[in-house]
Design an enzyme around this catalytic site. Structure first.
Site, PDB file in Angstrom:
ATOM      1  N   ASN A  48      -5.416  -0.672  -2.717  1.00 34.69           N
ATOM      2  CA  ASN A  48      -3.702  -0.378  -3.109  1.00 34.69           C
ATOM      3  C   ASN A  48      -3.759   0.309  -1.075  1.00 34.69           C
ATOM      4  OD1 ASN A  48      -2.936  -0.970  -5.266  1.00 34.69           O
ATOM      5  ND2 ASN A  48      -2.771   1.155  -5.705  1.00 34.69           N
ATOM      6  N   HIS A 139       7.527   1.261 -13.704  1.00 34.07           N
ATOM      7  CA  HIS A 139       6.218   2.283 -12.767  1.00 34.07           C
ATOM      8  C   HIS A 139       6.213   3.258 -14.755  1.00 34.07           C
ATOM      9  CE1 HIS A 139       3.043   4.841 -12.048  1.00 34.07           C
ATOM     10  NE2 HIS A 139       2.096   3.816 -11.819  1.00 34.07           N
ATOM     11  N   GLU A 183      11.616  -0.781  -9.679  1.00 30.81           N
ATOM     12  CA  GLU A 183      10.330  -1.332  -8.316  1.00 30.81           C
ATOM     13  C   GLU A 183      11.229  -2.612  -7.135  1.00 30.81           C
ATOM     14  OE1 GLU A 183       6.348  -1.178  -9.630  1.00 30.81           O
ATOM     15  OE2 GLU A 183       7.005  -0.205 -11.554  1.00 30.81           O
ATOM     16  N   SER A 187       3.880  -3.419  -9.156  1.00 29.08           N
ATOM     17  CA  SER A 187       2.695  -2.548  -8.752  1.00 29.08           C
ATOM     18  C   SER A 187       1.543  -3.713  -9.835  1.00 29.08           C
ATOM     19  CB  SER A 187       2.218  -1.436  -9.660  1.00 29.08           C
ATOM     20  OG  SER A 187       2.809  -1.027 -11.236  1.00 29.08           O
ATOM     21  N   ASP A 212      12.256   1.995  -6.123  1.00 31.09           N
ATOM     22  CA  ASP A 212      10.325   2.676  -5.958  1.00 31.09           C
ATOM     23  C   ASP A 212      10.337   2.175  -4.914  1.00 31.09           C
ATOM     24  OD1 ASP A 212       7.800   3.499  -6.148  1.00 31.09           O
ATOM     25  OD2 ASP A 212       7.871   3.463  -8.102  1.00 31.09           O
ATOM     26  N   HIS A 215       5.131   0.071  -2.808  1.00 37.18           N
ATOM     27  CA  HIS A 215       4.195  -1.170  -2.800  1.00 37.18           C
ATOM     28  C   HIS A 215       4.526  -1.966  -1.621  1.00 37.18           C
ATOM     29  CE1 HIS A 215       1.544   0.132  -6.081  1.00 37.18           C
ATOM     30  NE2 HIS A 215       2.149   0.111  -6.993  1.00 37.18           N
ATOM     31  N   LYS A 240      -0.512   4.475  -1.064  1.00 39.98           N
ATOM     32  CA  LYS A 240      -1.141   3.267  -1.185  1.00 39.98           C
ATOM     33  C   LYS A 240      -1.068   2.859   0.443  1.00 39.98           C
ATOM     34  CE  LYS A 240       1.650   3.061  -5.443  1.00 39.98           C
ATOM     35  NZ  LYS A 240      -0.051   3.933  -6.079  1.00 39.98           N
TER      36      LYS A 240
END
Ligand SMILES: Cc1ncc(COP(=O)(O)O)c(C=O)c1O
Length: 393
Positions: A48, A139, A183, A187, A212, A215, A240
């Site tokens: 990541n 997640h 998110e 992910s 979130d 990423h 990440k």
């Protein structure tokens, strides 16, 4: 042997039987592009570290300088004597990057989701059990945080605003406090939540939006600021695209104060150590200037998606640096991963419960350290299993 020990053994045996047992592998990582396992080297498509910052001289230098000056540990939680003046500088940089009034540094993304959600959803503070509308593919740490607060999530179908809208309407007359949690970039799928529409629904239904941005931060959005501009609360991680470790929450000043007083992960855990703080600080300085790296990663992912689709592989709804190859069954994903490893490409097979049943996959992540030749080699390896090992040079 206590009876509980036998139960754990039985659990492991059942995992083995289903092809779902996990194991730790010892890895050596000489640089941001490759890993070694035993005697074999691989191009790493399972990291990541999207901007390849783990070995960046600016991060290494500041981590080292702050270690020499402040030591390798912080010695206490932030509320005791661990709140070095370094935190204030980093928090104002994070708040500026995310365009939010305030930021709070936490120890890890998992800890942040687990304990920030527990605090925000606390019914003893809110006066009632809140209604939490949550993307079903969120997640594990998000689900954990909701469960820790004793709240039952109302899960909507993945990225499905029509379903979210229907659930919100169903609870229209309910005066309990409402939250939407999602998110930004998922992910395991590399797809992007329809945040503008979700934000519109949040406003319409007087609902707090929590995103979130793990990423997306550093790698997506203008200047790497991520995709969460509209959210009331953003949780993200430095582990990440920012290359090191630690996490943050951005929110209003009042909410920051509330978390300092109520968030167990902040109150009862040792403050991040100076080397991590140094790496975070240097990464935050670098991120806005890394447009060329972000464009490179975007191009690599697009090149791979096109090539994979041409070869008949299913890359789902990916539109970011994370690209799955959805294989379906667990053994199909494991076989594909093994085949790629056989020719020098490391891609992790992800199986349930991390992803839904029958959607086992390879999760590939493209980073600034990869080259076009790496991507082309990976594509050839997908349809030509008998190739010789790739050259790493
Ligand atoms: C969406 C999401 N949130 C949170 C986390 C946890 O972050 P950290 O690795 O900093 O604990 C992860 C990482 O796996 C993630 O994918």
């Amino acid at each position: 042997m206590p009876g509980s020990e036998r139960s754990y053994g039985a659990y492991l045996a059942a995992r083995d039987h289903e092809g779902l047992r996990r194991a730790l592998t010892s890895i050596e990582a000489p640089d941001a592009r490759t890993i070694r396992i035993g005697d074999e080297a691989y191009i790493n498509f399972a990291s990541n570290d999207y901007l390849g910052l783990r070995f960046h001289p600016a991060l290494l230098t500041r981590a080292e300088a702050w270690t020499e000056r402040y030591g390798v540990g912080s010695g206490a939680s932030r509320l005791v004597t661990g709140n070095f003046d370094l935190f204030a500088g980093i928090e104002s940089k994070v708040a500026a990057l995310k365009q939010k009034p305030a930021a709070l540094i936490m120890a890890s993304g998992f800890q942040a989701n687990a304990s920030v959600l527990q605090a925000l959803l606390d019914r003893s503070v809110l006066g009632a059990e809140p209604l939490v509308f949550s993307d079903r593919l969120n997640h594990a740490s998000i689900h954990f945080g909701c469960a820790a607060s004793g709240t039952r999530e109302l899960r909507y179908r993945h990225c499905d605003v029509t379903h979210l809208d229907a659930l919100l309407h169903q609870h229209r007359g309910d005066a309990r406090p409402k939250f939407i949690v999602t998110e930004s970039v998922f992910s395991m799928d590399g797809d992007v939540a329809p945040l503008a529409e979700i934000d519109r629904l949040a406003h319409e239904h007087d609902t707090m939006l929590i995103v979130d941005d793990a990423h997306a931060t550093g790698i997506l959005g203008e200047g790497g600021r991520g995709l969460s501009v509209e959210a009331d609360v953003v949780v993200g991680t430095f582990s990440k695209a920012l290359g090191s470790f630690g996490a943050y929450v951005t929110c209003s000043a009042t909410l920051r104060e509330y978390l300092i007083n109520r968030c167990s992960g902040l109150i009862y855990s040792t403050a991040l150590p100076p080397p991590a703080l140094g790496a975070i600080d240097a990464a935050l300085d670098l991120v806005p200037s890394l447009d060329a790296e972000r464009a490179h990663v975007k191009d690599l992912a697009e090149r791979f998606r096109l090539g994979a689709k041409e070869r008949g592989f299913d890359t789902g709804a990916s539109m970011t640096q994370i690209v799955p190859i959805i294989a379906g069954g667990n053994s199909a994903a494991l076989t594909l991963s093994k085949r790629l490893r056989g020719v020098g490409y490391f891609a992790m097979a992800i199986r349930p419960p991390t992803v839904p049943a029958e959607t086992a996959r390879l999760r590939l992540a493209f980073t600034a350290a990869h080259t076009e030749a790496d991507v082309d080699g990976l594509l050839s390896a997908l349809d030509a299993p008998a190739l010789p090992r790739c050259a790493l040079g």
